[in-house]
Design a protein around this motif. Structure first.
Motif, mmCIF file in Angstrom:
data_model
loop_
_atom_site.group_PDB
_atom_site.id
_atom_site.type_symbol
_atom_site.label_atom_id
_atom_site.label_comp_id
_atom_site.label_asym_id
_atom_site.label_seq_id
_atom_site.Cartn_x
_atom_site.Cartn_y
_atom_site.Cartn_z
ATOM 1 N N SER A 59 0.829 -1.205 0.000
ATOM 2 C CA SER A 59 0.000 0.000 0.000
ATOM 3 C C SER A 59 0.859 1.249 0.000
ATOM 4 O O SER A 59 1.984 1.251 0.487
ATOM 5 N N GLU A 77 -20.504 7.093 9.352
ATOM 6 C CA GLU A 77 -19.816 7.211 8.067
ATOM 7 C C GLU A 77 -19.853 8.664 7.598
ATOM 8 O O GLU A 77 -20.710 9.444 7.997
ATOM 9 N N THR A 181 -17.761 -4.053 -4.793
ATOM 10 C CA THR A 181 -17.247 -4.461 -3.471
ATOM 11 C C THR A 181 -17.684 -5.905 -3.227
ATOM 12 O O THR A 181 -17.057 -6.829 -3.711
ATOM 13 N N MET A 194 -7.965 4.007 -4.200
ATOM 14 C CA MET A 194 -9.100 4.416 -3.380
ATOM 15 C C MET A 194 -9.113 5.936 -3.286
ATOM 16 O O MET A 194 -8.354 6.531 -2.510
ATOM 17 N N THR A 198 -13.322 6.616 4.266
ATOM 18 C CA THR A 198 -14.352 5.831 4.940
ATOM 19 C C THR A 198 -14.015 5.691 6.417
ATOM 20 O O THR A 198 -12.838 5.638 6.791
ATOM 21 N N GLU A 199 -15.036 5.635 7.234
ATOM 22 C CA GLU A 199 -14.897 5.350 8.657
ATOM 23 C C GLU A 199 -15.273 3.903 8.951
ATOM 24 O O GLU A 199 -15.260 3.489 10.107
ATOM 25 N N PRO A 201 -14.565 0.053 8.897
ATOM 26 C CA PRO A 201 -13.582 -1.028 8.702
ATOM 27 C C PRO A 201 -14.096 -2.087 7.729
ATOM 28 O O PRO A 201 -13.340 -2.645 6.954
ATOM 29 N N LEU A 204 -13.627 -0.912 4.140
ATOM 30 C CA LEU A 204 -12.201 -0.932 3.803
ATOM 31 C C LEU A 204 -11.727 -2.350 3.541
ATOM 32 O O LEU A 204 -10.982 -2.605 2.591
ATOM 33 N N ALA A 208 -10.228 -3.449 -0.059
ATOM 34 C CA ALA A 208 -8.856 -3.965 -0.122
ATOM 35 C C ALA A 208 -8.844 -5.459 -0.438
ATOM 36 O O ALA A 208 -7.907 -5.960 -1.069
ATOM 37 N N ASP A 225 -3.902 4.529 -1.713
ATOM 38 C CA ASP A 225 -4.876 5.273 -0.935
ATOM 39 C C ASP A 225 -4.638 6.761 -1.194
ATOM 40 O O ASP A 225 -3.785 7.378 -0.591
#
Length: 226
Positions: A59, A77, A181, A194, A198-199, A201, A204, A208, A225
């Motif tokens: 990353s 979010e 997704t 990306m 985002t808040e 997990p 994400l 990913a 990112d």
């Protein structure tokens, strides 16, 4: 049902198995107050990478950053319209796209997540201008036939063109907004960018996770990112 099952058999146990222990709403699915209260066995992504089952993930944070100071959080979010406004700045879009093009010069398939539809359209336009290549766009309102056609081309699968879908052949770039997704699987995906925050997990992990496959011809998946 579970209460009655335990009445019939006090030794009854509930077992859950999942590859994604997060949910977009609610976070971790296992905890003292949840139906699933403790983890009996866990095989982590890190261990699966070490064992050679998943592709190592490299990353890198982008040089240009969106100013999120004025973006509110609602329901755990970021507010979508405010987040899109923060990311959809002309110079930020161009700087991010320029960096993506630079870092993915040796990659055959690049998937891009954007902050909103207008932002995604500007990102796609910038990528076309910088590379001279076709850039596919997939949104929630994209007709199912067109979406399937673009995804098939992105995966290098045979496609049949008609009057509406005249383009054919491999598609190197695919831009989307929270569409590819859950349920999207392409083991040969080589890079992911990306361009949103985002808040969650869970989100994400879902995004990913598109890269944690063995990449043919590459020793690692590239996660940007920006």
């Amino acid at each position: 049902f579970l209460r009655d099952a335990k009445t019939i058999n006090p030794r009854a146990r509930l077992v859950g198995l999942t590859a994604t222990p997060y949910r977009l709403q609610g976070g971790l699915i296992c905890g003292p107050t949840k139906l699933l209260q403790k983890i009996a066995y866990e095989y982590s992504i890190k261990q699966a990478i070490m064992d050679g089952y998943l592709c190592p993930l490299r990353s890198r944070g982008g040089r240009a950053k969106a100013d999120m100071s004025a973006v509110a959080i609602r329901g755990g979010e970021f507010v979508e319209a405010q987040m899109q406004a923060a990311f959809d700045q002309i110079e930020l879009v161009r700087d991010a796209c320029r960096e993506i093009v630079e870092l993915t010069h040796d990659r055959k398939s690049i998937l891009v997540f954007c902050a909103g539809v207008e932002h995604a359209r500007h990102v796609a336009a910038a990528l076309r201008e910088m590379t001279g290549q076709e850039v596919g766009e997939v949104y929630g309102e994209t007709p199912a036939k067109e979406r399937a056609h673009l995804i098939a081309r992105f995966k290098g699968q045979p496609t049949q063109s008609d009057d509406l879908l005249t383009q054919s052949g491999p598609l190197r770039w695919l831009v989307n907004v929270a569409v590819l997704t859950t349920g999207f699987n392409y083991p040969a995906l080589e890079a992911l960018a990306m361009l949103r925050a985002t808040e969650s997990p869970g989100l994400l992990v879902q995004i990913a996770g598109r890269l944690t496959r063995i990449c043919p011809g590459k020793d690692h998946g590239l996660f940007l990112d920006c």
